[in-house]
Design a protein around this motif. Structure first.
Motif, PDB file in Angstrom:
ATOM      1  N   LEU A   3      19.282 -21.520  43.078  1.00 27.61           N
ATOM      2  CA  LEU A   3      19.276 -22.084  44.428  1.00 27.61           C
ATOM      3  C   LEU A   3      17.835 -22.440  44.784  1.00 27.61           C
ATOM      4  O   LEU A   3      16.959 -21.571  44.749  1.00 27.61           O
ATOM      5  N   PRO A   4      17.574 -23.694  45.129  1.00 27.02           N
ATOM      6  CA  PRO A   4      16.211 -24.070  45.513  1.00 27.02           C
ATOM      7  C   PRO A   4      15.737 -23.285  46.732  1.00 27.02           C
ATOM      8  O   PRO A   4      16.538 -22.783  47.521  1.00 27.02           O
ATOM      9  N   SER A   5      14.453 -23.217  46.882  1.00 25.56           N
ATOM     10  CA  SER A   5      13.847 -22.499  47.992  1.00 25.56           C
ATOM     11  C   SER A   5      14.417 -22.964  49.332  1.00 25.56           C
ATOM     12  O   SER A   5      14.589 -24.161  49.561  1.00 25.56           O
ATOM     13  N   LEU A   6      14.695 -22.025  50.177  1.00 19.98           N
ATOM     14  CA  LEU A   6      15.152 -22.226  51.556  1.00 19.98           C
ATOM     15  C   LEU A   6      16.587 -22.745  51.685  1.00 19.98           C
ATOM     16  O   LEU A   6      17.016 -23.101  52.778  1.00 19.98           O
ATOM     17  N   TRP A   7      17.361 -22.798  50.613  1.00 24.15           N
ATOM     18  CA  TRP A   7      18.764 -23.192  50.733  1.00 24.15           C
ATOM     19  C   TRP A   7      19.550 -22.050  51.364  1.00 24.15           C
ATOM     20  O   TRP A   7      19.430 -20.904  50.964  1.00 24.15           O
ATOM     21  N   TRP A   8      20.380 -22.378  52.329  1.00 29.71           N
ATOM     22  CA  TRP A   8      21.257 -21.385  52.924  1.00 29.71           C
ATOM     23  C   TRP A   8      22.326 -21.047  51.902  1.00 29.71           C
ATOM     24  O   TRP A   8      22.855 -21.926  51.213  1.00 29.71           O
ATOM     25  N   HIS A   9      22.683 -19.767  51.821  1.00 29.35           N
ATOM     26  CA  HIS A   9      23.735 -19.388  50.884  1.00 29.35           C
ATOM     27  C   HIS A   9      24.334 -18.041  51.269  1.00 29.35           C
ATOM     28  O   HIS A   9      23.729 -17.266  52.007  1.00 29.35           O
ATOM     29  N   GLU A  10      25.511 -17.825  50.788  1.00 30.06           N
ATOM     30  CA  GLU A  10      26.201 -16.548  50.945  1.00 30.06           C
ATOM     31  C   GLU A  10      26.761 -16.176  49.584  1.00 30.06           C
ATOM     32  O   GLU A  10      27.317 -17.025  48.881  1.00 30.06           O
TER      33      GLU A  10
ATOM     34  N   SER B  62      25.488  -8.285  41.080  1.00 26.96           N
ATOM     35  CA  SER B  62      24.812  -9.518  41.447  1.00 26.96           C
ATOM     36  C   SER B  62      23.324  -9.205  41.547  1.00 26.96           C
ATOM     37  O   SER B  62      22.937  -8.186  42.113  1.00 26.96           O
ATOM     38  N   VAL B  63      22.488 -10.059  40.977  1.00 32.93           N
ATOM     39  CA  VAL B  63      21.046  -9.846  40.994  1.00 32.93           C
ATOM     40  C   VAL B  63      20.403 -11.041  41.677  1.00 32.93           C
ATOM     41  O   VAL B  63      20.732 -12.186  41.397  1.00 32.93           O
ATOM     42  N   SER B  64      19.481 -10.763  42.561  1.00 27.16           N
ATOM     43  CA  SER B  64      18.759 -11.820  43.259  1.00 27.16           C
ATOM     44  C   SER B  64      17.268 -11.669  42.962  1.00 27.16           C
ATOM     45  O   SER B  64      16.736 -10.560  42.963  1.00 27.16           O
ATOM     46  N   HIS B  65      16.612 -12.765  42.694  1.00 28.72           N
ATOM     47  CA  HIS B  65      15.181 -12.737  42.422  1.00 28.72           C
ATOM     48  C   HIS B  65      14.535 -13.901  43.158  1.00 28.72           C
ATOM     49  O   HIS B  65      14.988 -15.038  43.050  1.00 28.72           O
ATOM     50  N   GLN B  66      13.513 -13.608  43.902  1.00 26.54           N
ATOM     51  CA  GLN B  66      12.774 -14.664  44.583  1.00 26.54           C
ATOM     52  C   GLN B  66      11.390 -14.756  43.964  1.00 26.54           C
ATOM     53  O   GLN B  66      10.791 -13.743  43.612  1.00 26.54           O
TER      54      GLN B  66
END
Length: 102
Positions: free
Chosen positions: A24-31, A46-50
């Protein structure tokens, strides 16, 4: 009746299979919803990395066109090292006779 802003935003549902990744590109809204599958009904992950992107677009929030792609200032030293390495590689190629002569 007018629809609310959130209801007018185009929506995309995505289901990932094991081993797949969604960028997901930076600043995209998502759920995100993590749902166990039939093979493993007791768990899911689920893993999230910024991260700070290597290149970024700089523009005003109300801009109607995309701004230019610029090197992220956070990586200024890395960009300088890469540029130096590229210059060195080109010089080495010229010394070995790999350059074209006019």
């Amino acid at each position: 009746a007018k629809r609310g802003l959130v209801e007018r935003i185009p929506r995309c549902d995505v289901t990932l299979k094991p081993g797949e990744v969604l960028f997901l590109p930076s600043l995209w809204w998502h759920e995100v919803s993590a749902v166990p599958d039939d093979a493993n009904p007791n768990g899911c992950m689920s893993v999230s990395h910024q991260y700070h992107p290597f290149y970024a677009r700089v523009q005003d929030k109300d801009a109607s066109r995309l701004g230019p792609m610029l090197a992220n200032p956070l990586y200024e030293a890395v960009h300088a090292d890469l540029e130096q390495a590229l210059v060195g590689a080109k010089e080495d190629e010229g010394l070995r006779g790999g350059g074209r002569s006019g």
